[in-house]
Design an enzyme around this catalytic site. Structure first.
Site, PDB file in Angstrom:
ATOM      1  N   HIS A 262       0.834  -1.199   0.000  1.00 48.08           N
ATOM      2  CA  HIS A 262       0.000   0.000   0.000  1.00 48.08           C
ATOM      3  C   HIS A 262       0.876   1.259   0.000  1.00 48.08           C
ATOM      4  O   HIS A 262       0.624   2.204  -0.746  1.00 48.08           O
ATOM      5  CB  HIS A 262      -0.920   0.026   1.223  1.00 48.08           C
ATOM      6  CG  HIS A 262      -2.179  -0.752   1.060  1.00 48.08           C
ATOM      7  ND1 HIS A 262      -2.199  -2.131   1.082  1.00 48.08           N
ATOM      8  CD2 HIS A 262      -3.456  -0.352   0.886  1.00 48.08           C
ATOM      9  CE1 HIS A 262      -3.440  -2.537   0.925  1.00 48.08           C
ATOM     10  NE2 HIS A 262      -4.228  -1.475   0.799  1.00 48.08           N
TER      11      HIS A 262
ATOM     12  N   HIS B 202       1.695  -3.785   9.451  1.00 46.65           N
ATOM     13  CA  HIS B 202       3.073  -3.524   9.026  1.00 46.65           C
ATOM     14  C   HIS B 202       3.896  -2.921  10.148  1.00 46.65           C
ATOM     15  O   HIS B 202       3.358  -2.268  11.047  1.00 46.65           O
ATOM     16  CB  HIS B 202       3.108  -2.561   7.831  1.00 46.65           C
ATOM     17  CG  HIS B 202       2.729  -3.204   6.550  1.00 46.65           C
ATOM     18  ND1 HIS B 202       3.512  -4.140   5.917  1.00 46.65           N
ATOM     19  CD2 HIS B 202       1.634  -3.046   5.766  1.00 46.65           C
ATOM     20  CE1 HIS B 202       2.920  -4.529   4.810  1.00 46.65           C
ATOM     21  NE2 HIS B 202       1.768  -3.878   4.701  1.00 46.65           N
TER      22      HIS B 202
END
Length: 175
Positions: free
Chosen positions: A111, A150
């Site tokens: 992303h 993440h």
């Protein structure tokens, strides 16, 4: 492996800091909305919209984006499957993951890479919107950390990957 141990420890400590506070559910709600803007749909719409509206561009933004993603995706896939870095939730039961990730591994953040790729292209073609695009890309990266999918270094490496792929595409196209 010992050289990266301090980085891994920092990543875990930072994730714990970001995810173990009393407002984490409220922050996650906002982060989900921000993260969704980086799912990819917006990039396609933006590319076609610019192609349709900016007659001086002549499709350069769109073609540069296609080339940049053609460079980015194999590198991203290879890195994910080579590093095989586990996601934050897998490393600590103390961490909460607020969304289900689209793939198994965390390094690099796809992303974030895609957002910085688009922000870099926007900066090249439309410099007046560069700061806004960079802030948006950084928010996407931060949202991925705040959602628990993440680590900080996943996001940093994702940002570098996105910038490098966009710059590479721009060099190839000599824009």
């Amino acid at each position: 492996m010992r050289a990266i141990q301090p980085i891994a420890e920092f990543d875990l400590a930072f994730s714990l800091f970001c995810l173990r506070h009393r407002f984490n559910r409220q922050v996650a709600s906002i982060s989900k909305v921000i993260s969704r803007t980086g799912d990819g749909h917006l990039y396609i719409v933006l590319g076609f919209l610019i192609w349709w509206l900016d007659h001086q561009d002549q499709g350069q933004f769109f073609r540069s984006g296609l080339l940049a993603f053609a460079i980015h995706l194999p590198i991203y896939w290879l890195a994910k499957n080579s590093f095989r870095r586990r996601r934050p939730k897998e490393l600590s039961e103390l961490l909460t993951c607020f969304i289900t990730p689209s793939d198994r591994y965390s390094l690099p953040s796809g992303h974030t890479a895609a957002a910085f790729l688009i922000a870099t292209l926007i900066g090249n073609f439309y410099p007046e919107f560069y700061v806004i695009a960079l802030c948006w890309a950084a928010l996407i990266g931060l949202s991925r950390i705040l959602l628990g999918v993440h680590f900080m270094t996943d996001v940093l490496i994702g940002a570098l990957l996105g910038i490098a792929c966009a710059q590479g595409a721009l060099l190839i196209m000599a824009v």
